[in-house]
Design a protein around this motif. Structure first.
Motif, short mmCIF file in Angstrom:
data_model
loop_
_atom_site.label_atom_id
_atom_site.label_comp_id
_atom_site.label_asym_id
_atom_site.label_seq_id
_atom_site.Cartn_x
_atom_site.Cartn_y
_atom_site.Cartn_z
N UNK A 68 -129.23 57.60 53.42
CA UNK A 68 -129.31 57.48 54.90
C UNK A 68 -129.46 56.00 55.28
N UNK A 69 -128.72 55.74 56.47
CA UNK A 69 -129.29 54.49 57.26
C UNK A 69 -130.57 54.58 57.99
N UNK A 70 -130.99 53.79 58.38
CA UNK A 70 -132.42 54.07 59.15
C UNK A 70 -133.63 53.83 58.60
N UNK A 71 -133.73 53.90 57.10
CA UNK A 71 -134.76 53.74 56.52
C UNK A 71 -135.31 52.23 56.63
N UNK A 72 -136.56 52.24 56.40
CA UNK A 72 -137.29 51.09 57.05
C UNK A 72 -138.25 50.71 55.93
N UNK A 73 -138.53 49.41 55.43
CA UNK A 73 -139.40 48.87 54.60
C UNK A 73 -140.45 47.84 55.29
N UNK A 74 -141.69 48.13 55.44
CA UNK A 74 -142.48 47.01 56.15
C UNK A 74 -143.29 46.36 54.98
N UNK A 75 -143.20 45.03 55.24
CA UNK A 75 -143.81 43.94 54.33
C UNK A 75 -144.81 42.95 55.29
N UNK A 76 -145.65 42.38 54.67
CA UNK A 76 -146.62 41.54 55.09
C UNK A 76 -146.49 40.03 54.33
N UNK A 77 -146.07 38.89 55.12
CA UNK A 77 -145.72 37.75 54.35
C UNK A 77 -147.19 37.02 54.13
#
Ligand code: TYD
Ligand code: MG
Length: 454
Positions: free
Chosen positions: A253-262
């Motif tokens: 699926x498109x629309x997945x999301x990964x969240x990172x902190x630099x």
């Protein structure tokens, strides 16, 4: 060799014109036409490199995604990188693309899976210095800093990596094609060759592409139809938050999301993004409300902020960051016509905190309430969330996966949710306020509506 013929191709919409013009006649973008060669200067007939095969004879598990070990990256790509696939990662310069892919290379390297980084953008010393700083496991990483596609492919053939990272597609060129690296014809042709290489060799390829704020640079936009997966790496360069989202995906699926902190030690996956998105919130300020949105399979809580000020000049300004401008206009119209909240003479600013882009109508109700709160100056109770789509008649409609959204709100300690009349029961700890219209919601929250202007 065929006589060379030129045409002008728009780097924004891909339309062609025979003459150069300042503005693309198709999409209206300025300065987007780039000259390129039409005649096949190489003149070679395409090689038949794939024979017809029986569908049943193919092992479907060969195309399974393989985890890289960077969990937020794998989650975004629904499991990892598929052998033989091409993934484009676009983003503004300095956002952290090279860092992310170096960390992916490192994670593969830890399990002795070979990676080749073709980086014409940085020197081997620069990469090595960064790798050292990030504590990268480099035993199975090879670096090639050539900007010639043929040389890169030659190195790939000798190293035989599982993953090839090209950093960036705009700095690599095929000398047989006219134009310098980064031109439309070079970007397109190099990408096409890398795609066909990936398909025949089974090597997973990741292309890094720079986009400017307007997304107009030759590159990522041109390649979307060529590659299997398109990801966008976004965030504010001045803030630590980075969001990797999937725009197109052939394997999930498109629309997945990964969240990172630099951080100083590179990108760190954020397991609980809601906590981060809400971290610096100022409760009790008018114009703000929290909304549970759905990104891929995950429900996330984000803060929606609005601000209104009297317009100084002629046409009032409408500024929308993270919400669609059309959605903002629609909600303002509904507020004016169906609720009696007037913002016609006000400059309106709406923004989603944390660089998140809301692409679903589920945040309509929250946007309407935030605007009503901004116009009336009455703050919304900070432990309240709102979720629902708003129609043109001012009615509030159900949104998908309400349960998941409300559960996330309950988990983060919210007490009240403004929701449509229909829909699931409340999870523990949440009181539901069911409303049929935006006007009812505005009343329920005590956002006194002004009399219509006379
Ligand atoms: P980079 O990956 O070079 O960006 P891109 O390839 O998208 O152009 O990252 C650049 C920024 O990231 C740079 O300004 C510094 C910052 N950064 C950190 O804050 N911590 C780190 O550990 C690293 C490697 C970079
Ligand atoms: Mg870079």
């Amino acid at each position: 060799m065929a006589k060379t013929r030129y045409e002008h191709r728009c780097s924004a919409c891909d339309a062609t014109t025979p003459r150069w013009e300042g503005r693309c006649p198709n999409c209206g973008e300025w300065n987007s036409l780039v000259e390129q060669v039409v005649a096949d200067v190489r003149g070679a007939a395409p090689a038949a490199n794939s024979d017809a095969v029986q569908l049943a004879s193919i092992d479907p598990s060969a195309g399974n995604a393989r985890p890289t070990g960077v969990s937020e990256f794998d989650r975004t790509l629904s499991g990892g990188l598929v052998p033989g696939s091409v993934t484009l990662i676009g983003g503004e310069p300095g956002i952290g693309k090279s860092t992310l892919l170096l960390q992916v290379a490192s994670a593969l390297s830890r399990t002795d899976r070979r990676v080749l980084i073709a980086s014409a953008e940085e020197s081997a010393e620069q990469i090595s210095r960064r790798a050292q700083r990030l504590g990268v496991a480099a035993n199975a990483i090879t670096i090639c800093t050539s900007s010639s596609l043929a040389e890169v492919l030659a190195v790939v053939a000798s190293v035989k990596p599982e993953l090839l990272i090209v950093d960036s597609i705009q700095t690599i060129a095929d000398p047989e094609i006219s134009g310098s690296a980064g031109s439309v014809s070079q970007v397109r042709e190099c990408a096409a060759q890398l795609v066909s290489y990936a398909k025949t060799s089974g090597v997973a390829v990741v292309l890094i592409g720079h986009v400017t704020k307007e997304g107009s640079l030759a590159g990522p936009r041109l390649l979307e139809h060529l590659v299997d997966t398109v990801c966008s790496f976004e965030g504010d360069r001045h803030h630590a938050l980075r969001v990797l989202s999937v725009v197109k995906h052939r394997f999930g699926p498109a629309g997945e999301l990964g969240v990172f902190e630099m951080t100083a030690e590179g990108l760190k996956g954020v397991a609980d993004p809601s906590a981060l998105f809400l971290a610096d919130r100022q409760p009790g300020v008018a114009g703000s409300v929290v909304v549970p949105i759905l990104e891929g399979h995950r429900a996330l809580l984000v803060e929606l902020q609005t601000l209104v000020t009297p317009a100084v000049f002629g046409t009032p300004r409408r500024s929308a960051e993270g919400v669609a401008a059309g959605r903002l206009a629609l909600i303002l119209a509904v507020l004016e016509q169906r609720v009696g909240v007037l913002a016609g003479s006000l400059d309106v600013f709406a923004s989603v905190v944390g660089g998140v882009h809301i692409q679903e109508p589920g945040a309509d109700l929250a946007l309407g309430l935030a605007l009503a709160s901004a116009v009336t100056g009455v703050p919304i109770d900070p432990l309240t969330v709102a979720s629902g789509e708003v129609g043109l008649a001012g009615e509030v409609r159900q949104v998908v996966h309400s349960e998941r959204r409300l559960q996330e709100a309950a988990r983060r300690g919210f007490r009240r949710a403004i929701v449509p009349m229909t829909g699931p029961e409340a999870p523990n700890g949440i009181e539901l306020i069911r409303v049929a219209t935006l006007a009812e919601a505005v009343q329920a929250l005590g956002l006194r509506t002004r009399e219509r202007a006379s």
